[in-house]
Write a protein that holds these residues in place. Structure first.
Motif, PDB file in Angstrom:
ATOM      1  N   ASN A  56     102.686  -3.944  53.918  1.00 55.29           N
ATOM      2  CA  ASN A  56     103.252  -4.411  55.176  1.00 55.29           C
ATOM      3  C   ASN A  56     102.119  -4.916  56.066  1.00 55.29           C
ATOM      4  N   ASP A  64     104.006   1.714  55.656  1.00 58.12           N
ATOM      5  CA  ASP A  64     103.738   1.161  54.329  1.00 58.12           C
ATOM      6  C   ASP A  64     102.614   0.118  54.340  1.00 58.12           C
ATOM      7  N   ILE A  68     102.376   1.137  48.479  1.00 60.35           N
ATOM      8  CA  ILE A  68     103.806   1.374  48.300  1.00 60.35           C
ATOM      9  C   ILE A  68     104.100   1.640  46.829  1.00 60.35           C
ATOM     10  N   TYR A  93     111.939   2.276  48.380  1.00 54.53           N
ATOM     11  CA  TYR A  93     110.536   2.443  48.036  1.00 54.53           C
ATOM     12  C   TYR A  93     109.899   3.474  48.958  1.00 54.53           C
ATOM     13  N   GLY A  95     106.096   4.575  50.922  1.00 55.73           N
ATOM     14  CA  GLY A  95     104.847   3.974  51.345  1.00 55.73           C
ATOM     15  C   GLY A  95     104.023   4.915  52.183  1.00 55.73           C
ATOM     16  N   ASN A  97     100.441   5.036  54.983  1.00 55.52           N
ATOM     17  CA  ASN A  97      99.574   4.239  55.852  1.00 55.52           C
ATOM     18  C   ASN A  97      98.171   4.840  55.880  1.00 55.52           C
ATOM     19  N   MET A 126     103.641   9.854  53.576  1.00 55.49           N
ATOM     20  CA  MET A 126     104.543   8.830  53.054  1.00 55.49           C
ATOM     21  C   MET A 126     105.953   8.971  53.605  1.00 55.49           C
ATOM     22  N   ARG A 141     111.999  -6.430  54.182  1.00 59.79           N
ATOM     23  CA  ARG A 141     112.114  -5.039  54.629  1.00 59.79           C
ATOM     24  C   ARG A 141     113.256  -4.902  55.616  1.00 59.79           C
TER      25      ARG A 141
END
Length: 153
Positions: A56, A64, A68, A93, A95, A97, A126, A141
């Motif tokens: 992202n 994310d 991911i 999904y 993800g 950061n 996540m 998304r």
């Protein structure tokens, strides 16, 4: 078939990401289920070529942005008894950061003693996300909650 994989660009030591298999989501096709060919085109808005759903890059605050991984791809409006053209694929999904997480949060007491108390990892906080596609190639998304999406479908 959709899959997640990790490429070398994610494995930067200064980012302290854990060595997971997650990275970006790709797509492969097969005529016989034995020999698969990776989709080299991918989605136009992915962060690198040949990726169906990439990191992202639009929302730096997103969950994310570091890596991911694929959960599941469904086509909720299609059942064996109902076949329709122009359905919508939904991809679930996960993800992570770049937020710091203490490594000791993931260890039992015996192993915690062997790791510095201030040692951190990134990418471990996540969350689950969803993306939609009309063709299974280009994905967008979804910013709404998953419960709201389920109700819409």
């Amino acid at each position: 078939m959709w899959y997640h994989a990790r490429d070398e660009s994610i494995n930067k030591a200064e980012e302290s990401l854990p060595p997971l298999s997650t990275g970006r989501i790709g797509r492969a096709t097969s005529r016989n289920g034995l020999i698969w060919e990776r989709d080299e085109d991918g989605s136009l808005d992915a962060d690198i070529k040949g990726v169906s759903l990439g990191l992202n890059t639009d929302s730096w605050w997103g969950f994310d942005t570091a890596h991911i991984g694929l959960g599941q791809v469904l086509m909720p409006m299609m059942t064996p008894s109902i076949r329709s053209e122009g359905g919508v694929y939904v991809m679930y999904y996960m993800g992570g950061n770049y937020d710091d997480t203490k490594i000791t949060d993931y260890l039992d007491d015996e192993k915690k003693e062997k790791v510095p108390a201030d040692a951190v990892l990134k990418g471990m906080k996540m969350k689950i996300g969803a993306a939609i596609s009309q063709d299974g190639i280009t994905w967008g998304r979804i910013g709404k909650c998953l419960l709201c999406l389920h109700r819409m479908l």
